[in-house]
Design a protein around this motif. Structure first.
Motif, PDB file in Angstrom:
ATOM      1  N   THR A  57      -8.068   0.462  -6.941  1.00  0.00           N
ATOM      2  CA  THR A  57      -7.275  -0.500  -6.166  1.00  0.00           C
ATOM      3  C   THR A  57      -7.458  -1.916  -6.704  1.00  0.00           C
ATOM      4  O   THR A  57      -6.501  -2.707  -6.743  1.00  0.00           O
ATOM      5  CB  THR A  57      -7.663  -0.410  -4.669  1.00  0.00           C
ATOM      6  OG1 THR A  57      -7.445   0.935  -4.225  1.00  0.00           O
ATOM      7  CG2 THR A  57      -6.837  -1.359  -3.818  1.00  0.00           C
ATOM      8  N   THR A  65      -9.522   3.056  -0.147  1.00  0.00           N
ATOM      9  CA  THR A  65      -8.180   3.543   0.143  1.00  0.00           C
ATOM     10  C   THR A  65      -8.246   4.794   1.021  1.00  0.00           C
ATOM     11  O   THR A  65      -9.058   5.684   0.784  1.00  0.00           O
ATOM     12  CB  THR A  65      -7.467   3.858  -1.185  1.00  0.00           C
ATOM     13  OG1 THR A  65      -7.528   2.686  -2.001  1.00  0.00           O
ATOM     14  CG2 THR A  65      -6.018   4.266  -0.972  1.00  0.00           C
ATOM     15  N   ASP A 116      -1.551   4.697  -5.853  1.00  0.00           N
ATOM     16  CA  ASP A 116      -2.977   4.381  -5.911  1.00  0.00           C
ATOM     17  C   ASP A 116      -3.683   5.318  -4.930  1.00  0.00           C
ATOM     18  O   ASP A 116      -3.712   5.071  -3.725  1.00  0.00           O
ATOM     19  CB  ASP A 116      -3.178   2.906  -5.537  1.00  0.00           C
ATOM     20  CG  ASP A 116      -4.641   2.538  -5.373  1.00  0.00           C
ATOM     21  OD1 ASP A 116      -5.514   3.249  -5.919  1.00  0.00           O
ATOM     22  OD2 ASP A 116      -4.910   1.538  -4.671  1.00  0.00           O
TER      23      ASP A 116
HETATM   24 MG    MG Z   1      -8.713   2.398  -3.654  1.00  0.00          MG
END
Ligand code: MG
Ligand code: GTP
Length: 171
Positions: A20, A39, A58
């Motif tokens: 990320t 995430t 992502d």
């Molecule tokens: Mg991430």
């Protein structure tokens, strides 16, 4: 003007490897975020290079979410695989996940480019790009174009070299 070609890229790698952070650095500065959190599931992000318009999935690298990865293989034109160069203990786990990816039916028959970031190169304990390549047995990948860059995602170092390579190898 000419519209840039739209491509889908899947960003994979273990949790905490810096996926990320890398994608955030590649986004236009007015859309970058200051606080990056682990995430959950995945996020969809966009950025442009000189000739391409990237849509990046992502993905979360946490083990409980890794089963999501394969659902996006078919629609991807390239893979970014991120490794924490300082995480010696989990390099075997990263290799297992890479091997599973490369052997998947939606990946193994395709010549899609794979870009590796040996990230966190700034850490004192970071392994070299050569060492990371050896531990992941990258020279065994013969049926796909691949490339590895050392990167420091916090400072944004090494990222554009990778994107330039991707742009040149996405069909
Ligand atoms: Mg991430
Ligand atoms: P998941 O979303 O859980 O899969 O993790 P991720 O791969 O997206 O990692 P993330 O970008 O959230 O970064 C994890 C931590 O590593 C954060 O604290 C980042 O600031 C840090 N980090 C990322 N890249 C670098 C780097 O190049 N060097 C250093 N020192 N730290 C980094």
């Amino acid at each position: 003007g000419l519209k840039k070609k739209e491509v889908n890229v899947l960003c994979l790698g273990l949790d905490n490897s810096g996926k990320t952070t890398i994608i955030n650095q590649l986004k236009p500065s007015n859309t970058q975020t200051q606080d990056i959190v682990p995430t959950i599931g995945f996020n969809i992000e966009k950025f442009k290079s000189s000739s391409l318009s990237f849509t990046v999935f992502d993905m979360s690298g946490q083990s409980r979410y890794r089963n999501l990865w394969e659902h996006y293989y078919k629609e991807s034109h390239a893979i970014i695989f991120v490794i924490d160069s300082g995480d010696k203990l989990r390099m075997v786990v990263a290799k297992e996940e890479l091997d599973t990816l490369l052997n998947h039916q939606d990946i193994c028959s395709r010549r899609l480019p794979v870009l590796f970031f040996a990230n966190k190169s700034d850490l004192r304990e970071a392994m070299s790009l050569v060492k990371v390549s050896q531990l992941l047995c990258l020279e065994n990948i013969k049926d796909k174009p691949w490339h590895i860059c050392a990167s420091n995602a916090v400072k944004g170092e090494g990222l554009l070299e990778g994107v330039d390579w991707l742009q040149d190898h996405i069909k």
